[in-house]
Design an enzyme around this catalytic site. Structure first.
Site, PDB file in Angstrom:
ATOM      1  N   LEU A 187       0.831  -1.210   0.000  1.00  0.00           N
ATOM      2  CA  LEU A 187       0.000   0.000   0.000  1.00  0.00           C
ATOM      3  C   LEU A 187       0.867   1.262   0.000  1.00  0.00           C
ATOM      4  CD1 LEU A 187      -2.790   1.443   0.539  1.00  0.00           C
ATOM      5  CD2 LEU A 187      -2.372   1.065   2.971  1.00  0.00           C
ATOM      6  N   SER A 210       3.946   3.823  12.901  1.00  0.00           N
ATOM      7  CA  SER A 210       2.484   3.802  12.897  1.00  0.00           C
ATOM      8  C   SER A 210       1.983   4.477  14.162  1.00  0.00           C
ATOM      9  CB  SER A 210       2.038   2.344  12.869  1.00  0.00           C
ATOM     10  OG  SER A 210       0.807   2.186  13.508  1.00  0.00           O
ATOM     11  N   SER A 211       0.736   4.946  14.141  1.00  0.00           N
ATOM     12  CA  SER A 211       0.198   5.606  15.326  1.00  0.00           C
ATOM     13  C   SER A 211       0.000   4.623  16.484  1.00  0.00           C
ATOM     14  CB  SER A 211      -1.122   6.313  14.997  1.00  0.00           C
ATOM     15  OG  SER A 211      -2.054   5.408  14.464  1.00  0.00           O
ATOM     16  N   CYS A 212       0.068   3.308  16.213  1.00  0.00           N
ATOM     17  CA  CYS A 212      -0.139   2.355  17.309  1.00  0.00           C
ATOM     18  C   CYS A 212       1.077   2.227  18.221  1.00  0.00           C
ATOM     19  CB  CYS A 212      -0.566   0.999  16.781  1.00  0.00           C
ATOM     20  SG  CYS A 212       0.750   0.135  15.972  1.00  0.00           S
ATOM     21  N   TYR A 215       3.530  -5.626  17.083  1.00  0.00           N
ATOM     22  CA  TYR A 215       3.872  -4.744  15.961  1.00  0.00           C
ATOM     23  C   TYR A 215       4.445  -3.423  16.489  1.00  0.00           C
ATOM     24  CZ  TYR A 215       3.032  -1.737  11.882  1.00  0.00           C
ATOM     25  OH  TYR A 215       3.168  -0.867  10.843  1.00  0.00           O
ATOM     26  N   LYS A 274       8.182  -1.645  15.937  1.00  0.00           N
ATOM     27  CA  LYS A 274       8.344  -0.310  15.353  1.00  0.00           C
ATOM     28  C   LYS A 274       9.076   0.638  16.301  1.00  0.00           C
ATOM     29  CE  LYS A 274       6.542  -0.796  11.282  1.00  0.00           C
ATOM     30  NZ  LYS A 274       7.351  -0.561  10.078  1.00  0.00           N
ATOM     31  N   THR A 297      -0.866   7.865  10.548  1.00  0.00           N
ATOM     32  CA  THR A 297      -2.097   7.359  11.130  1.00  0.00           C
ATOM     33  C   THR A 297      -2.611   6.196  10.275  1.00  0.00           C
ATOM     34  OG1 THR A 297      -4.191   8.095  12.013  1.00  0.00           O
ATOM     35  CG2 THR A 297      -3.605   8.970   9.858  1.00  0.00           C
ATOM     36  N   LEU A 320      -3.925   4.134   7.379  1.00  0.00           N
ATOM     37  CA  LEU A 320      -3.832   4.463   5.951  1.00  0.00           C
ATOM     38  C   LEU A 320      -4.824   3.659   5.136  1.00  0.00           C
ATOM     39  CD1 LEU A 320       0.045   4.286   5.825  1.00  0.00           C
ATOM     40  CD2 LEU A 320      -1.342   6.370   5.821  1.00  0.00           C
ATOM     41  N   HIS A 327      -7.330  -4.233   7.548  1.00  0.00           N
ATOM     42  CA  HIS A 327      -7.767  -3.159   8.440  1.00  0.00           C
ATOM     43  C   HIS A 327      -9.232  -2.848   8.152  1.00  0.00           C
ATOM     44  CE1 HIS A 327      -3.412  -2.229   9.045  1.00  0.00           C
ATOM     45  NE2 HIS A 327      -3.876  -2.065  10.267  1.00  0.00           N
ATOM     46  N   TRP A 336     -17.447  -5.358  13.157  1.00  0.00           N
ATOM     47  CA  TRP A 336     -16.857  -5.863  14.399  1.00  0.00           C
ATOM     48  C   TRP A 336     -16.912  -4.798  15.497  1.00  0.00           C
ATOM     49  CZ3 TRP A 336     -11.514  -7.911  12.267  1.00  0.00           C
ATOM     50  CH2 TRP A 336     -11.758  -8.916  11.337  1.00  0.00           C
ATOM     51  N   ARG A 389     -11.211   6.470  14.734  1.00  0.00           N
ATOM     52  CA  ARG A 389      -9.955   6.329  13.995  1.00  0.00           C
ATOM     53  C   ARG A 389      -9.821   7.484  13.005  1.00  0.00           C
ATOM     54  NH1 ARG A 389      -9.499   3.123  17.395  1.00  0.00           N
ATOM     55  NH2 ARG A 389      -8.940   0.906  17.309  1.00  0.00           N
ATOM     56  N   ASP A 423     -12.637  -4.162  20.230  1.00  0.00           N
ATOM     57  CA  ASP A 423     -12.703  -2.769  19.792  1.00  0.00           C
ATOM     58  C   ASP A 423     -11.312  -2.188  19.566  1.00  0.00           C
ATOM     59  OD1 ASP A 423     -15.369  -2.171  19.548  1.00  0.00           O
ATOM     60  OD2 ASP A 423     -15.572  -1.310  21.558  1.00  0.00           O
TER      61      ASP A 423
HETATM   62  P1  GDP Z   1      -6.713  -0.894  14.657  1.00  0.00           P
HETATM   63  O1  GDP Z   1      -6.846   0.532  14.192  1.00  0.00           O
HETATM   64  O2  GDP Z   1      -5.302  -1.295  14.919  1.00  0.00           O
HETATM   65  O3  GDP Z   1      -7.611  -1.185  15.832  1.00  0.00           O
HETATM   66  O4  GDP Z   1      -7.115  -1.855  13.462  1.00  0.00           O
HETATM   67  P2  GDP Z   1      -8.372  -2.109  12.501  1.00  0.00           P
HETATM   68  O5  GDP Z   1      -8.364  -1.149  11.373  1.00  0.00           O
HETATM   69  O6  GDP Z   1      -8.295  -3.564  12.142  1.00  0.00           O
HETATM   70  O7  GDP Z   1      -9.693  -1.915  13.395  1.00  0.00           O
HETATM   71  C1  GDP Z   1     -10.185  -0.661  13.742  1.00  0.00           C
HETATM   72  C2  GDP Z   1     -11.539  -0.785  14.423  1.00  0.00           C
HETATM   73  O8  GDP Z   1     -12.539  -1.179  13.473  1.00  0.00           O
HETATM   74  C3  GDP Z   1     -11.641  -1.809  15.559  1.00  0.00           C
HETATM   75  O9  GDP Z   1     -12.447  -1.233  16.588  1.00  0.00           O
HETATM   76  C4  GDP Z   1     -12.371  -2.983  14.909  1.00  0.00           C
HETATM   77  O10 GDP Z   1     -13.077  -3.775  15.835  1.00  0.00           O
HETATM   78  C5  GDP Z   1     -13.337  -2.215  13.993  1.00  0.00           C
HETATM   79  N1  GDP Z   1     -13.902  -3.022  12.887  1.00  0.00           N
HETATM   80  C6  GDP Z   1     -15.220  -3.098  12.555  1.00  0.00           C
HETATM   81  N2  GDP Z   1     -15.413  -3.938  11.540  1.00  0.00           N
HETATM   82  C7  GDP Z   1     -14.185  -4.375  11.158  1.00  0.00           C
HETATM   83  C8  GDP Z   1     -13.728  -5.244  10.122  1.00  0.00           C
HETATM   84  O11 GDP Z   1     -14.495  -5.799   9.348  1.00  0.00           O
HETATM   85  N3  GDP Z   1     -12.379  -5.436  10.018  1.00  0.00           N
HETATM   86  C9  GDP Z   1     -11.507  -4.833  10.869  1.00  0.00           C
HETATM   87  N4  GDP Z   1     -10.199  -5.061  10.704  1.00  0.00           N
HETATM   88  N5  GDP Z   1     -11.904  -4.019  11.870  1.00  0.00           N
HETATM   89  C10 GDP Z   1     -13.219  -3.791  12.016  1.00  0.00           C
END
Ligand code: GDP
Length: 312
Positions: free
Chosen positions: A16, A108-110, A137, A141, A165, A167, A180, A203, A210, A270
């Protein structure tokens, strides 16, 4: 582009971030140096060292990394820790040893503490415990940032560390489980729409917030900072605005044309409640993101539709 950098090596050019940097350099008429994964395993310290001895780039943008969404990070911490440590431990020392003038390391922001005050300033690094769903991860980093600082401190090596942040954009991973949230939901809404489904499940609670940056903006910031930033301190790259996951899902539904209901799978994590970056330092240098979220998702969705048979 800075005249010192004639040969720019983009590590991870198929990903990406790397592919966006390649597009950005080509726009300036610069043909970057790239190497295919099967020709060079970036985790292999000896092979990387030998490759640098021959290729001798002037600048390196280290965009190669093992990345993934909350589920992938949470279930395969060994790979996220080891692969990322190996890549950076091979590339950063080889770049220094073989005369590279400047290296850009991408984090990364994490890397910031789970409960860091928002928006997150660069000074929050290492001030509290990490978010457990991606700490492997993040720790890799953080070690990479420190390695860049160590080379600067001990050998005056010009290495800088950018903290983007979340991407999104073309060439993202759209895997239904490992991706993601943004690409994952693009795919899920697209498939639900095509199947005529009346409901879709996202989820978690939908309340985490975010911040999303289009990868073309990140690539632009990368080239800008390569020329205009020289410090061991990390620098955030973001848009300075965030939205909740439910709002993101609603926006994607609108773009895809899905009119059914959105439900929640509360058995999924979450993750961190919020990670909005403070982009004051980058703004003060004169750079701001240009691509709005709705426009960026619409463009990414068009890209997804055009590549739906071959996406990751
Ligand atoms: P994070 O930013 O490191 O937490 O990574 P993600 O981008 O995977 O998830 C961000 C948030 O989106 C979390 O709260 C997930 O539970 C929520 N989420 C909701 N639906 C989805 C999905 O289908 N895939 C992923 N990866 N996250 C989801």
């Amino acid at each position: 582009m800075d005249g010192r950098f004639r040969k720019v090596f983009v590590a991870g050019h198929k990903g990406l971030v790397g592919s966006a940097i390649v597009r950005r350099l080509e726009r300036d008429g610069i043909e970057p140096l790239v190497v295919d994964r099967h020709a060079l395993d970036l985790r292999d310290q000896r092979a990387v060292d030998q490759w640098f001895a021959k290729a001798r780039p002037d600048a390196v943008i280290l965009a190669a990394a093992k990345v993934g969404g909350i589920h992938a990070n949470n279930t395969r911490p060994v790979e996220f820790l080891l692969d990322n440590l190996r890549i950076q431990n091979a590339v950063i020392p080889a770049a220094h040893a073989h005369g590279v003038r400047k290296l850009v390391f991408l984090g990364s922001s994490c890397i910031y503490p789970k409960l860091a005050p928002q928006p997150i300033q660069e000074s929050a690094l290492l001030t509290g415990p990490l978010e457990p769903t991606n700490d492997a991860y993040a720790l890799a980093k953080i070690a990479g940032i420190r390695l860049c600082q160590a080379y600067r401190q001990q050998h005056a090596f010009e290495a800088i560390s950018l903290m983007p942040t979340n991407l999104y954009g073309p060439n993202d991973n759209f895997h239904p489980i490992d991706s993601h949230v943004l690409p994952g939901l693009i795919r899920r809404f697209h498939e639900a729409q095509n199947a005529g489904a009346e409901r879709i499940v996202i989820w978690g609670s939908g309340t985490p917030r975010r911040e999303f940056l289009h990868v073309d903006d990140l690539a632009d910031a990368c080239i800008f900072l390569l020329a205009n930033y020289d410090s061991g301190e990390v620098i955030n790259v973001g848009v300075g605005k965030d939205i909740s996951i439910l709002e993101l899902a609603q926006l994607i539904a609108k773009i895809v044309g899905f009119r059914g209901t959105i439900e929640h799978d509360l058995s999924k994590p979450d993750g961190t409640p919020r990670k909005l970056l403070d982009v004051g330092k980058l703004s003060a240098l004169g750079w701001t993101a240009r691509i709005g979220l709705e426009e960026g998702i619409a463009e990414t969705y068009r890209w997804f539709c055009a590549h739906v048979g071959s996406v990751r």
